[in-house]
Design a protein around this motif. Structure first.
Motif, short mmCIF file in Angstrom:
data_model
loop_
_atom_site.label_atom_id
_atom_site.label_comp_id
_atom_site.label_asym_id
_atom_site.label_seq_id
_atom_site.Cartn_x
_atom_site.Cartn_y
_atom_site.Cartn_z
N GLU A 286 0.83 -1.21 0.00
CA GLU A 286 0.00 0.00 0.00
C GLU A 286 0.87 1.26 0.00
O GLU A 286 0.59 2.22 -0.72
CB GLU A 286 -0.90 0.03 1.24
CG GLU A 286 -2.04 -0.95 1.26
CD GLU A 286 -2.80 -0.88 2.57
OE1 GLU A 286 -3.80 -0.13 2.62
OE2 GLU A 286 -2.39 -1.54 3.54
N ASP A 287 1.91 1.24 0.83
CA ASP A 287 2.74 2.43 0.96
C ASP A 287 3.56 2.70 -0.30
O ASP A 287 3.77 3.86 -0.68
CB ASP A 287 3.67 2.31 2.17
CG ASP A 287 2.98 2.77 3.45
OD1 ASP A 287 1.81 3.19 3.37
OD2 ASP A 287 3.62 2.72 4.52
N ILE A 288 4.04 1.65 -0.94
CA ILE A 288 4.77 1.85 -2.20
C ILE A 288 3.83 2.45 -3.24
O ILE A 288 4.17 3.41 -3.94
CB ILE A 288 5.37 0.52 -2.70
CG1 ILE A 288 6.54 0.10 -1.80
CG2 ILE A 288 5.84 0.66 -4.15
CD1 ILE A 288 7.14 -1.25 -2.17
N ALA A 289 2.62 1.89 -3.32
CA ALA A 289 1.64 2.39 -4.30
C ALA A 289 1.27 3.84 -4.01
O ALA A 289 1.01 4.63 -4.94
CB ALA A 289 0.39 1.52 -4.28
N HIS A 290 1.29 4.23 -2.73
CA HIS A 290 0.93 5.60 -2.35
C HIS A 290 2.06 6.59 -2.62
O HIS A 290 1.83 7.69 -3.13
CB HIS A 290 0.55 5.64 -0.87
CG HIS A 290 0.29 7.03 -0.36
ND1 HIS A 290 -0.83 7.75 -0.70
CD2 HIS A 290 1.03 7.84 0.45
CE1 HIS A 290 -0.78 8.94 -0.12
NE2 HIS A 290 0.33 9.02 0.58
N HIS A 291 3.29 6.20 -2.29
CA HIS A 291 4.41 7.14 -2.35
C HIS A 291 5.11 7.18 -3.71
O HIS A 291 5.79 8.16 -4.02
CB HIS A 291 5.44 6.79 -1.27
CG HIS A 291 4.98 7.09 0.12
ND1 HIS A 291 4.94 8.37 0.63
CD2 HIS A 291 4.53 6.28 1.11
CE1 HIS A 291 4.50 8.34 1.87
NE2 HIS A 291 4.23 7.08 2.19
N ILE A 292 5.00 6.11 -4.48
CA ILE A 292 5.71 6.04 -5.76
C ILE A 292 4.70 6.02 -6.90
O ILE A 292 3.89 5.09 -7.01
CB ILE A 292 6.62 4.81 -5.82
CG1 ILE A 292 7.70 4.92 -4.73
CG2 ILE A 292 7.26 4.67 -7.20
CD1 ILE A 292 8.61 3.72 -4.62
N LYS A 293 4.74 7.05 -7.73
CA LYS A 293 3.77 7.19 -8.81
C LYS A 293 4.38 6.89 -10.19
O LYS A 293 3.67 6.82 -11.18
CB LYS A 293 3.19 8.61 -8.82
CG LYS A 293 2.62 9.08 -7.49
CD LYS A 293 1.48 8.21 -7.01
CE LYS A 293 0.88 8.75 -5.72
NZ LYS A 293 -0.17 7.83 -5.18
N ALA A 294 5.68 6.75 -10.23
CA ALA A 294 6.36 6.59 -11.52
C ALA A 294 6.23 5.17 -12.06
O ALA A 294 5.62 4.28 -11.44
CB ALA A 294 7.83 6.98 -11.37
N HIS A 295 6.88 4.93 -13.21
CA HIS A 295 6.76 3.65 -13.92
C HIS A 295 7.22 2.46 -13.08
O HIS A 295 6.76 1.34 -13.28
CB HIS A 295 7.57 3.69 -15.22
CG HIS A 295 7.17 4.78 -16.15
ND1 HIS A 295 5.88 4.99 -16.55
CD2 HIS A 295 7.91 5.74 -16.77
CE1 HIS A 295 5.82 6.03 -17.38
NE2 HIS A 295 7.04 6.50 -17.53
N GLU A 296 8.15 2.70 -12.15
CA GLU A 296 8.73 1.58 -11.40
C GLU A 296 7.81 1.04 -10.31
O GLU A 296 8.11 0.03 -9.68
CB GLU A 296 10.06 2.00 -10.77
CG GLU A 296 9.97 3.12 -9.75
CD GLU A 296 10.15 4.49 -10.37
OE1 GLU A 296 10.43 5.43 -9.60
OE2 GLU A 296 10.00 4.61 -11.60
N ARG A 297 6.68 1.69 -10.07
CA ARG A 297 5.80 1.27 -8.97
C ARG A 297 5.37 -0.20 -9.10
O ARG A 297 5.43 -0.96 -8.12
CB ARG A 297 4.55 2.17 -8.91
CG ARG A 297 3.56 1.72 -7.84
CD ARG A 297 2.48 2.76 -7.61
NE ARG A 297 1.66 2.98 -8.79
CZ ARG A 297 0.64 3.84 -8.82
NH1 ARG A 297 0.35 4.56 -7.75
NH2 ARG A 297 -0.07 3.99 -9.92
N LYS A 298 4.96 -0.60 -10.28
CA LYS A 298 4.47 -1.98 -10.47
C LYS A 298 5.56 -3.00 -10.16
O LYS A 298 5.32 -4.01 -9.50
CB LYS A 298 3.96 -2.15 -11.90
CG LYS A 298 3.29 -3.49 -12.14
CD LYS A 298 2.65 -3.53 -13.53
CE LYS A 298 1.91 -4.85 -13.74
NZ LYS A 298 1.25 -4.90 -15.07
N LEU A 299 6.78 -2.72 -10.62
CA LEU A 299 7.90 -3.63 -10.36
C LEU A 299 8.21 -3.70 -8.87
O LEU A 299 8.39 -4.80 -8.32
CB LEU A 299 9.14 -3.17 -11.12
CG LEU A 299 10.43 -3.93 -10.80
CD1 LEU A 299 10.32 -5.40 -11.21
CD2 LEU A 299 11.63 -3.28 -11.49
N LEU A 300 8.26 -2.57 -8.19
CA LEU A 300 8.61 -2.55 -6.76
C LEU A 300 7.56 -3.27 -5.92
O LEU A 300 7.89 -4.01 -4.99
CB LEU A 300 8.79 -1.11 -6.29
CG LEU A 300 9.99 -0.37 -6.89
CD1 LEU A 300 9.98 1.09 -6.47
CD2 LEU A 300 11.30 -1.04 -6.47
#
Length: 289
Positions: free
Chosen positions: A108-122
């Motif tokens: 949830e926190d990654i999806a909230h804080h990271i909006k760039a292309h790498e979000r899905k991978l992370l």
């Protein structure tokens, strides 16, 4: 010791350490501002290192995840190295610890804080529970190496980190399988996969952490163990050494470091770090001897 003797002892110390104390035109002995700052930083580093070292590894990783995400610019490297170098059970444990500490999930926190292309991978990397057995389907590894070859050829048309097949392979395959992919890629192209990913730092870090963590961590350490490096970069020394203390790969990191840079890790730490902080780091890395 009498008060007079104690005063004299401190006076003698100030006189005998001119690098730390400066005497002005009024013969007033004052601390060097540079050394005051240096001591404060060393004490803080020692405190942070001791606190991290004594934490349960799952709590430590969960807190490192959180700190990396709360920065103005999230630290992708901390997320990647933790997600990609831990065992499946330890990564799951860190995710459970994150739930307990922060009342929501790391995903949830990654999806909230990271909006760039790498979000899905992370998100996929931190969610992974990889097979850790010895079996590798070599034909499949060869096929997936070809996927990388083709994706890199088309990199100008499509951002690699958005390629669903690349994300799938990196987030679900076992580390042995990924090493086989790298081996087949080398046979097909004559190049190392991580080197061909120089144009995409995040994917390069992911491949190195999954397939050759000692190479990745050695690079982090040599970049951080420099006298002229920024203070914020020096925190990486604490993070890498303390988080690798529980792993079998500290021995491999030290061997890689010496092979690549012509100096032992211990010698480099002695050259750059100071005081009890230096001694603490040396004690930790000596455990793998």
């Amino acid at each position: 010791m009498s008060e007079a003797n104690e005063f004299a002892a401190r006076e003698s110390y100030r006189v005998s350490t001119p690098g730390f104390f400066n005497e002005d035109e009024r013969q007033f002995q004052r601390w060097s501002d540079h050394h005051i700052l240096q001591l404060r930083q060393e004490f803080l580093r020692l405190k942070d290192a001791v606190v991290l070292y004594t934490m349960h590894p799952w709590e430590r990783d969960a807190r490192l995840f959180k700190e990396a995400l709360l920065l103005k610019i999230p630290q992708h490297d901390v997320l990647i190295e933790t997600a990609c170098t831990r065992s499946s059970e330890d990564l799951l444990g860190a995710r459970k610890a994150y739930h307990s500490l922060f009342e929501h999930s790391i995903e949830e926190d990654i999806a909230h804080h990271i909006k760039a292309h790498e979000r899905k991978l992370l998100v996929a990397l931190v969610s992974s529970y990889r097979y850790e057995g010895p079996k590798v389907n070599d034909d499949l590894a060869k096929y997936e190496a070809k996927v990388f070859v083709n994706a890199l050829k088309d990199a100008k048309k499509k951002n690699l980190i958005e390629d669903e097949e690349i994300v799938r392979i990196l987030s679900i395959r076992s580390k042995l399988h990924l090493k086989a992919i790298c081996s087949h890629y080398k046979e097909m192209t004559g190049n190392f996969l991580d080197e061909d990913l120089d144009g995409d730092l995040i994917l390069k870090q992911v491949v190195q952490c999954l397939c050759s963590p000692q190479t990745y961590f050695s690079k982090i350490l040599i970049a951080s163990l420099s006298l002229d490096v920024e203070e914020s970069a020096k925190d990486s020394v604490t993070r890498v050494i303390v988080t690798r203390a529980d792993e079998n790969d500290m021995k491999l990191i030290k061997e890689e470091f010496q092979s690549k840079y012509g100096s032992t890790l211990a010698a480099k730490i002695q050259e750059v770090a100071n005081g009890s902080y230096r001694d603490f780091l040396l004690t930790i890395i000596a455990k793998s001897d």
